[in-house]
Enzyme design. Sequence first.
Site, PDB file in Angstrom:
ATOM      1  NE  ARG A 191      -1.319   3.146  11.497  1.00  0.00           N
ATOM      2  CZ  ARG A 191      -0.535   2.189  11.963  1.00  0.00           C
ATOM      3  NH1 ARG A 191       0.757   2.418  12.163  1.00  0.00           N
ATOM      4  NH2 ARG A 191      -1.028   0.990  12.212  1.00  0.00           N
ATOM      5  NE  ARG A 241       3.452   5.617  16.475  1.00  0.00           N
ATOM      6  CZ  ARG A 241       4.716   5.676  16.116  1.00  0.00           C
ATOM      7  NH1 ARG A 241       5.030   5.792  14.848  1.00  0.00           N
ATOM      8  NH2 ARG A 241       5.671   5.633  17.008  1.00  0.00           N
ATOM      9  CE  LYS A 269       9.310   2.996   9.757  1.00  0.00           C
ATOM     10  NZ  LYS A 269       8.805   3.847  10.815  1.00  0.00           N
ATOM     11  CD  GLU A 299      -0.640   8.245   7.647  1.00  0.00           C
ATOM     12  OE1 GLU A 299      -0.622   7.008   7.921  1.00  0.00           O
ATOM     13  OE2 GLU A 299       0.261   9.030   8.001  1.00  0.00           O
ATOM     14  CE  LYS A 314       6.101   5.503   6.470  1.00  0.00           C
ATOM     15  NZ  LYS A 314       5.075   5.842   7.466  1.00  0.00           N
ATOM     16  CD  GLU A 324      -2.457  -0.804   2.906  1.00  0.00           C
ATOM     17  OE1 GLU A 324      -3.304   0.071   3.110  1.00  0.00           O
ATOM     18  OE2 GLU A 324      -2.030  -1.563   3.793  1.00  0.00           O
TER      19      GLU A 324
END
Lengths: 527, 355
Positions: free
Chosen positions: A233, A248, A395, A273, A228, A226
């Site tokens: 977040r 987060r 990531k 996000e 980023k 996906e």
Amino acid sequence: MIRFARLLEALALTPSRSAKLRLLADHVATTPDPDRGWAIAALTDSVGLRNARPAMVRALVQARVDPVLFALSYDYVGDLAETVALIWPAPAVAPDAPPPRLGEVVDRLSAAGRAEVPGLLEGWLDRLDAGGRYALLKLITGAPRVGVSARLAKTALANWGGQPVDALEELWHGLTPPYLELFAWLEGRAGPPTPADDLGLRPFMLAQPLEPDDLARLDPAAFRAEWKWDGIRVQLVGCGGRGRLYARGGDDISPAFPDIVAAMPGDAVLDGELLVVRDGVVAPFSDLQPRLNRKTVTAKLLRDHPAHVRLYDLLVEGDQDLRSRPFDQRRARLEALVARTRPDRMDLSELVPFTDWAALAAVRAGARAAAIEGLMLKRGDSAYVAGRPAGAWYKWKRDPLTADAVLMYAQRGHGKRASLYSDFTFGVWRDDGTLVPVGKAYFGFTDEELRALDRWVRSHTVRTFGPVREVTPALVLEIAFDSLQRSTRHKSGVAMRFPRIHRIRWDKPAAEADRLAALERLLVPGT
Amino acid sequence: MSVLSPPVPPRWLAVHPAGLYVAPADLYIDPTRAVPRAVVTHGHADHARPGHDHVLATPETLAIMAARLGDRAGHARQTLALGEALTVGGVTVRLAPAGHVLGSAQVVLDHQGCRVVVSGDYKRAPDPTCAAFEPVPCDVFITEATFGLPVFRHPPADGEIARLLRMHALFPERTIVIGVYALGKCQRVIALLRAAGYDRPIYLHGALVTMCRVYERLGVALGELRPATGADRKALAGEIVLAPPAATRDRWLGRLPDPMIGAASGWMRIRQHVRRSGVELPLVISDHADWDDLTRTIDEVARAEVWVTHGREDALVHYAQGRGLSARALSLVGFDEETGGDADETTPVPDEAAS
Ligand SMILES: [Zn+2]
Ligand SMILES: [Zn+2]
């Protein structure tokens, strides 16, 4: 109140996270209920006392202090609460009551009518010392900012009570200050408190950075990719028609995002996000910034900076906890949920199709859109596990951009780095031959390089302002950064995301560093 | 003896570029440049300058000057003990304790029926390392004003030391480094630690050793002191180290394990000074009078006139005028500039550039 004031002072001056944890643990270990609970609530801004305006405080002090002396002092100190705390004269008759406890202050202020507040305040100011007065005034006129996030406070409590922080995180939302049942549990006097509803935070699952040789070991068929996105977040929690939005760090940011909370699609816990999106286009991070770190939001901000959540995951649907299920199943449920409810201000994070790593690398290299930080790789069979489980999510950040900049200022660091110049401000050339600052970096160098930089700074200082030194513009730093955005807050008009020192170019003449015009060509489109 | 009241302000006292000048006695008080005859109130560098022909001071101040300045401590040195008097050119000069640092004195001048007291630097808070301040009623009181704003009120020093010891107990693996000036503050902090029951060795930066030895020789017990320079890095974990303020901001710190940096100064009362100095442990411990003591002293001793110097004059002048006294700011140059290793806390965050 005095103990709370000492804690605030120490926290404000302590840069290190571990030292902050120790100070917090010591405070709850040595302070009785309910004061310790109120201290935690005050630090995490959950007390909600806003019943004194600066004008009221000013009126109180002006009734006690010669106006000329007050004016000279305020001019010197520069902060109203601090001036009042320091200048407040001892009462003619010493008060016979001891200094108020934090719990007493909170109880009486919450029960007090508007007209009673000045009298209460005056009595307490008489009974406190300067530190206590400052803490009191900060508490009632705004949150004391001492660098303690909700997450840090919870970690300190969990460590002290010998419980996993995730366990504490899950039941936190059901608790209210001064958290008596929580302390009873942490001290082993009772079982864990039971949540009253289900609006709590589920601890986030995080990704590990992809190392260069990881790909060779990983089976592309086992992974989903996906984008980023470069936002914040968040976790959305909906239950019984109510909703919460958590960042987060565990902070509840719902009050600043009523637009998102109102769009919550029923009883569910979603991971995503937080972005600003206009006409389907994701705006750069700087566009989200005005909406962050606020307690409330204006109609204008809501209109000009429309918030949006790009959904990554579904943790809970109805009363079903999906976290132990594989990613692919959760993803299918998420797609179905979005198709069925079509929530406002939310959309799905698209999966990026790929067959092998080389093809995906090409897709990644081609991405230059605003607000894309890189790719996420998630194992299709991964459960949603708190923390950063090895091998589950990666990531894969976009390769950084680089620029050659000239060192302009250096500042001493904190803690272990307090003896070294370790914060660096650098700039690039304008066409008129002057340097204009474009960023600041604290890391990216080895200890040895840091010592060399420190020596260089000391021998090239042209001026000092407090802890800051201005240096001769003669050292080139190669700066790596994730993206470049327009900024009205910087004189140069541009701002770097995540700048770090990539290399020190001892060899390169400063005149050959980059020009602002060249840097501007790296601006992400649409900014 | 005249029965008329004497002229106030007295015409025999003048402000010259070199400092306060007592004409009939041909002497300067704390002159900022070399002069033929000087009375020196105490050993801090901004008061005790080198190169005078003749210096009159307490025996302790002369010993401190000799340790600091060596040959340049004055050609002829004459002691005048606290409480003793001397007549020069018709002016009676007496030194009264100022409570600032060891040997510190106020200068009491009597001439033609008028009494002038020059406070020098002073404090009224208790200090086991020097004689306590003596209030001397006078016609003209020339007062210092380092902390001459009502926001400066120093809390009791033992409370500050208790805070230090609490941090010491909470972070037993860290080295606590407190920035202190070599003369006065250093020995007072040591004495306060000892009074609080701290009997471990206290480690000293090299620049602090000489003055501690002078104090010990003059009868001030400081307990066991060890040099921090050259000490084993590991051995310093959990210990208290004293160092000049500039050293707490420099590479010298690199030799200490996980240092927690503190500073002991009256300026630590103000947050922006704390932030600028970058310390983690600010201790409000000062060797100067705070606002309450400055004003209380004016109330106790000044009969007619107050001259304010050496700091923030405006507020104190305003206060004295409000008490019906005649008051003015006296601009003496040279006291707020930084003067190196034997400095006093005259400026909030000194000598960053010199480090
Ligand atoms: Zn002094
Ligand atoms: Zn002085």
